[in-house]
Write a protein that holds these residues in place. Structure first.
Motif, mmCIF file in Angstrom:
data_model
loop_
_atom_site.group_PDB
_atom_site.id
_atom_site.type_symbol
_atom_site.label_atom_id
_atom_site.label_comp_id
_atom_site.label_asym_id
_atom_site.label_seq_id
_atom_site.Cartn_x
_atom_site.Cartn_y
_atom_site.Cartn_z
ATOM 1 N N ILE A 31 0.782 -1.133 0.033
ATOM 2 C CA ILE A 31 -0.054 -0.112 0.058
ATOM 3 C C ILE A 31 0.813 1.279 0.035
ATOM 4 C CG2 ILE A 31 -1.816 1.429 1.539
ATOM 5 C CD1 ILE A 31 -3.029 -1.299 2.199
ATOM 6 N N LYS A 32 1.867 1.247 0.912
ATOM 7 C CA LYS A 32 2.908 2.322 0.766
ATOM 8 C C LYS A 32 3.619 2.723 -0.629
ATOM 9 C CE LYS A 32 6.389 4.519 3.645
ATOM 10 N NZ LYS A 32 7.457 4.308 4.400
ATOM 11 N N GLU A 33 3.724 1.397 -1.284
ATOM 12 C CA GLU A 33 4.434 1.779 -2.488
ATOM 13 C C GLU A 33 3.498 2.492 -3.425
ATOM 14 O OE1 GLU A 33 6.002 -2.081 -3.614
ATOM 15 O OE2 GLU A 33 7.466 -2.042 -2.028
ATOM 16 N N VAL A 34 2.298 1.762 -3.661
ATOM 17 C CA VAL A 34 1.238 2.307 -4.608
ATOM 18 C C VAL A 34 0.192 3.421 -4.375
ATOM 19 C CG1 VAL A 34 1.362 0.087 -5.548
ATOM 20 C CG2 VAL A 34 -0.435 0.821 -3.854
ATOM 21 N N SER A 35 0.137 3.903 -3.098
ATOM 22 C CA SER A 35 -0.823 4.887 -2.651
ATOM 23 C C SER A 35 -0.230 6.406 -2.525
ATOM 24 C CB SER A 35 -1.287 4.693 -1.199
ATOM 25 O OG SER A 35 -2.082 5.862 -0.619
ATOM 26 N N PRO A 36 -0.674 7.209 -3.520
ATOM 27 C CA PRO A 36 -0.108 8.489 -3.099
ATOM 28 C C PRO A 36 -0.523 9.215 -2.045
ATOM 29 C CG PRO A 36 -2.081 8.349 -4.852
ATOM 30 C CD PRO A 36 -1.675 6.961 -4.330
ATOM 31 N N MET A 37 -1.551 9.076 -1.197
ATOM 32 C CA MET A 37 -1.763 9.582 -0.227
ATOM 33 C C MET A 37 -0.992 9.267 0.986
ATOM 34 S SD MET A 37 -3.966 11.844 -0.440
ATOM 35 C CE MET A 37 -4.197 12.275 -2.111
ATOM 36 N N ARG A 38 -0.299 8.054 1.151
ATOM 37 C CA ARG A 38 0.488 7.347 2.124
ATOM 38 C C ARG A 38 2.108 8.190 1.949
ATOM 39 N NH1 ARG A 38 -0.322 2.656 5.220
ATOM 40 N NH2 ARG A 38 -2.284 2.303 5.208
ATOM 41 N N HIS A 39 2.070 8.871 0.774
ATOM 42 C CA HIS A 39 3.337 9.554 0.544
ATOM 43 C C HIS A 39 3.144 11.129 1.225
ATOM 44 C CE1 HIS A 39 5.832 6.862 -1.756
ATOM 45 N NE2 HIS A 39 4.518 6.517 -2.400
#
Length: 167
Positions: A31-39
């Motif tokens: 999820i961290k790799e694919v989610s823009p919001m997690r960045h």
């Protein structure tokens, strides 16, 4: 005979202890790799049903002086508390042990990746427009403004569109 699977979910010592945390870590990492919001947003680990954040939300007074001039006390900032409710996101796909053991495709990895994709999509949507009912409240649902506790919203100048000039 080339591959033998001795671990089992049904028996904790034989691998049952590892299944949940291993899949959970893989899903979280994906999820961290694919989610823009997690960045953009920080993820906090909590052990209650809400995250309590204490923060100062006011400035205090200050002024200019000279070496010999008298000064007076300034105002003191106040503290505020923000409570963010925690919501649970879940997926419960099913696969038989035979499918997991005998499939030409790594079913566990495939399911983990699919779960990560849908979790990422749901998180991103809630981060922006979630209504706070059984899911997080999105940033666009807060009162627009520039005071503490409000989200500043800047008009793009174009109805329904953002252009390079409006940015």
């Amino acid at each position: 005979q080339l591959e033998q699977k001795a671990l089992s979910v049904g028996s904790d010592p034989d691998g049952g202890y590892l299944v949940t945390s291993a899949m959970s870590e893989y899903i979280a990492r994906t999820i961290k790799e694919v989610s823009p919001m997690r960045h953009l947003a920080r993820v906090e680990t909590v052990s209650t049903d809400s995250l309590e954040i204490v923060q100062d939300h006011e400035d205090f007074g200050a002024g200019w002086t000279t070496e010999t001039a008298s000064v007076s006390d300034t105002t003191t900032p106040q503290f505020g508390r923000v409570s963010i409710d925690v919501h649970e996101l879940y997926a419960q796909p099913k696969a038989t042990q035979k499918l997991i053991d005998d499939s030409a495709v790594n079913i566990e990895q495939w399911l983990s990746e699919k779960i990560a994709e849908i979790f990422s999509s749901l998180e991103n949507t809630a981060f922006i427009g979630g209504d706070g009912i059984g899911k997080p409240r999105g940033i666009l649902t807060y009162t627009a403004g520039t005071s503490w506790g409000e989200i500043e919203q800047i008009d793009s100048g174009t109805d329904g569109a953002v252009t390079a000039d409006s940015l």
